[in-house]
Design an enzyme around this catalytic site. Sequence first.
Site, PDB file in Angstrom:
ATOM      1  N   LYS A   8       4.091 -20.029  20.918  1.00  0.00           N
ATOM      2  CA  LYS A   8       3.904 -19.054  19.847  1.00  0.00           C
ATOM      3  C   LYS A   8       3.468 -19.709  18.546  1.00  0.00           C
ATOM      4  CE  LYS A   8       6.846 -15.606  19.849  1.00  0.00           C
ATOM      5  NZ  LYS A   8       8.098 -14.795  19.776  1.00  0.00           N
TER       6      LYS A   8
ATOM      7  N   GLY B 249       2.330 -10.807  17.328  1.00  0.00           N
ATOM      8  CA  GLY B 249       1.431 -10.008  18.145  1.00  0.00           C
ATOM      9  C   GLY B 249       0.814 -10.805  19.264  1.00  0.00           C
TER      10      GLY B 249
ATOM     11  N   HIS C 291       1.201  -8.187  25.446  1.00  0.00           N
ATOM     12  CA  HIS C 291       2.198  -8.351  24.383  1.00  0.00           C
ATOM     13  C   HIS C 291       1.974  -7.411  23.196  1.00  0.00           C
ATOM     14  CE1 HIS C 291       3.157 -11.812  26.781  1.00  0.00           C
ATOM     15  NE2 HIS C 291       2.012 -12.398  26.494  1.00  0.00           N
TER      16      HIS C 291
ATOM     17  N   ASN D 131       9.746  -7.758  11.158  1.00  0.00           N
ATOM     18  CA  ASN D 131       8.512  -7.257  10.554  1.00  0.00           C
ATOM     19  C   ASN D 131       8.850  -6.685   9.188  1.00  0.00           C
ATOM     20  OD1 ASN D 131       6.435  -7.688  12.602  1.00  0.00           O
ATOM     21  ND2 ASN D 131       7.681  -6.322  13.843  1.00  0.00           N
TER      22      ASN D 131
ATOM     23  N   ILE E  78      11.938 -14.777  28.629  1.00  0.00           N
ATOM     24  CA  ILE E  78      12.997 -14.047  29.325  1.00  0.00           C
ATOM     25  C   ILE E  78      12.366 -13.014  30.249  1.00  0.00           C
ATOM     26  CG2 ILE E  78      14.980 -12.514  29.043  1.00  0.00           C
ATOM     27  CD1 ILE E  78      15.492 -13.907  26.363  1.00  0.00           C
TER      28      ILE E  78
ATOM     29  N   ARG F 199       7.587  -4.742   6.967  1.00  0.00           N
ATOM     30  CA  ARG F 199       6.653  -3.671   6.610  1.00  0.00           C
ATOM     31  C   ARG F 199       6.999  -2.411   7.394  1.00  0.00           C
ATOM     32  NH1 ARG F 199       4.054  -3.531  11.388  1.00  0.00           N
ATOM     33  NH2 ARG F 199       3.610  -5.498  12.461  1.00  0.00           N
TER      34      ARG F 199
ATOM     35  N   GLU G  60      13.510  -7.163  15.378  1.00  0.00           N
ATOM     36  CA  GLU G  60      13.096  -7.049  16.777  1.00  0.00           C
ATOM     37  C   GLU G  60      13.932  -7.974  17.658  1.00  0.00           C
ATOM     38  OE1 GLU G  60       9.066  -6.694  17.633  1.00  0.00           O
ATOM     39  OE2 GLU G  60       8.621  -5.535  15.847  1.00  0.00           O
TER      40      GLU G  60
ATOM     41  N   LYS H 109       2.304  -3.492  21.873  1.00  0.00           N
ATOM     42  CA  LYS H 109       3.004  -2.248  22.196  1.00  0.00           C
ATOM     43  C   LYS H 109       2.008  -1.109  22.459  1.00  0.00           C
ATOM     44  CE  LYS H 109       6.510  -3.801  18.938  1.00  0.00           C
ATOM     45  NZ  LYS H 109       7.004  -3.615  17.565  1.00  0.00           N
TER      46      LYS H 109
ATOM     47  N   LYS I  19      11.894 -19.857  25.250  1.00  0.00           N
ATOM     48  CA  LYS I  19      12.106 -19.543  26.654  1.00  0.00           C
ATOM     49  C   LYS I  19      11.642 -18.113  26.903  1.00  0.00           C
ATOM     50  CE  LYS I  19      13.746 -19.507  30.875  1.00  0.00           C
ATOM     51  NZ  LYS I  19      12.980 -20.141  31.957  1.00  0.00           N
TER      52      LYS I  19
END
Length: 442
Positions: free
Chosen positions: A157, A163, A234, A289, A202, A291, A274, A236, A200
Amino acid sequence: MQKILIANRGEIALRIIKTCHQMGIETVAIYSEADKEMPFVKAASKAVCVGEAPVIKSYLQVDKIIEIAKGEKVDAIHPGYGFLSENGAFAERAKMEGIIFIGPDAEIIKLMGDKIVSRKTMEKAGVPVVPGSGHGLKSIEEACSLSKQMNYPVMLKASSGGGGIGMVLCENEQALIKAFASTKSRALTYFGSDEVFLEKYITKARHIEVQVFGDQQGNIVHLFERDCSIQRRHQKVIEESPSPFLTEATRKKIYETALIAAKAVGYTNAGTIEFIVDEKENFYFLEMNTRLQVEHPVTEMITGIDLVEWQIRIAQGEPIPIRQSQITSTGHAIEFRLYAEDPVRFLPSPGKITKLDWNDTTDIRIDSGYQVGNTITPYYDPMIAKCIFHGDTREEVIKVAERFFNDLEIEGIKTNAPLFLNVLGNESFQHGNYTTNFLSNK
């Protein structure tokens, strides 16, 4: 506040304009040359061209946006989501110019925008985090060594961005080696930093987020959860509340943890904590996030609260208007992100909308930035609308949504409506039995 500049476009600009006008607040829209005929431009009290079509020459032009804001003598800027909404430097610049930024302080945006620093902050506050490297990776050798210790699969990441763009799933060492350099390069291009770290991955996970609000008086509340586990690459696609997966005991713990996380950074305005939740309902902080979220209408439908109005009132110094005990959830809501997208290849499908018939929208909320004759260009996110359904039960909502997408008539572009019908007719989805891998397994 008497006048607010909206530093965004499309449906979210329209959404903010609606609340501002209900509150008696004038609005200034900014638009690119490609957006001059869009509905949000006509809906604002005034609209000013900010530049050429590409975002780097328009909606990301900090100096130009501030110049327009000063010229129009606005009291505040609402960034919406995306673009500059989580840009700490932009929030800081607005404050320097005496303009209110409708969101948290720049320091909080910067803190929570750095995924590594935010992880450490949450750990210090006692919030569980996804097992990971906890620091930026210095080499591919280090990445491979740590991944072996964690056991594959792992998620690579970007530290400064989220995102789908900022993460890559690596099932094995070969995949990690292949992804390492390209992920760092992409992170530098999109987020201004090539720092990456490991977490990791999940399996059989749910993506659960909690809507929080904080005011300048130190009060912090939650407005329940949204289950955002239906994702593609990844990103939504479908969000709902309440989650059909969580037990009441876990739901209560997640709310409590979200409030701890928000209080740990002295959070103000709208934010979302999140979490990733495994099959045993162990949950881990993923990110915050700072915002308004794309899926905020789900929360508005179950609570009856206008989140944009709360944002504005808090930004001008008012306290949260009600106590936690007065915030209630009623019924069930599901949001579907309708995209101009090839339903087979799942790629953007830009073009001119020649027909757009929503049919019967009684008791259905459509947040759309387009109308017949508008063109969906390749310059921006191809989302046509957010279709939000609310009813007494989840079963009722699913039936209404299925009927809606069967009757939907859109011509001139392809859409992902067939995907929604596939999901709605799926027995696992109907029983609330799905994970973040649901669409990738289709």
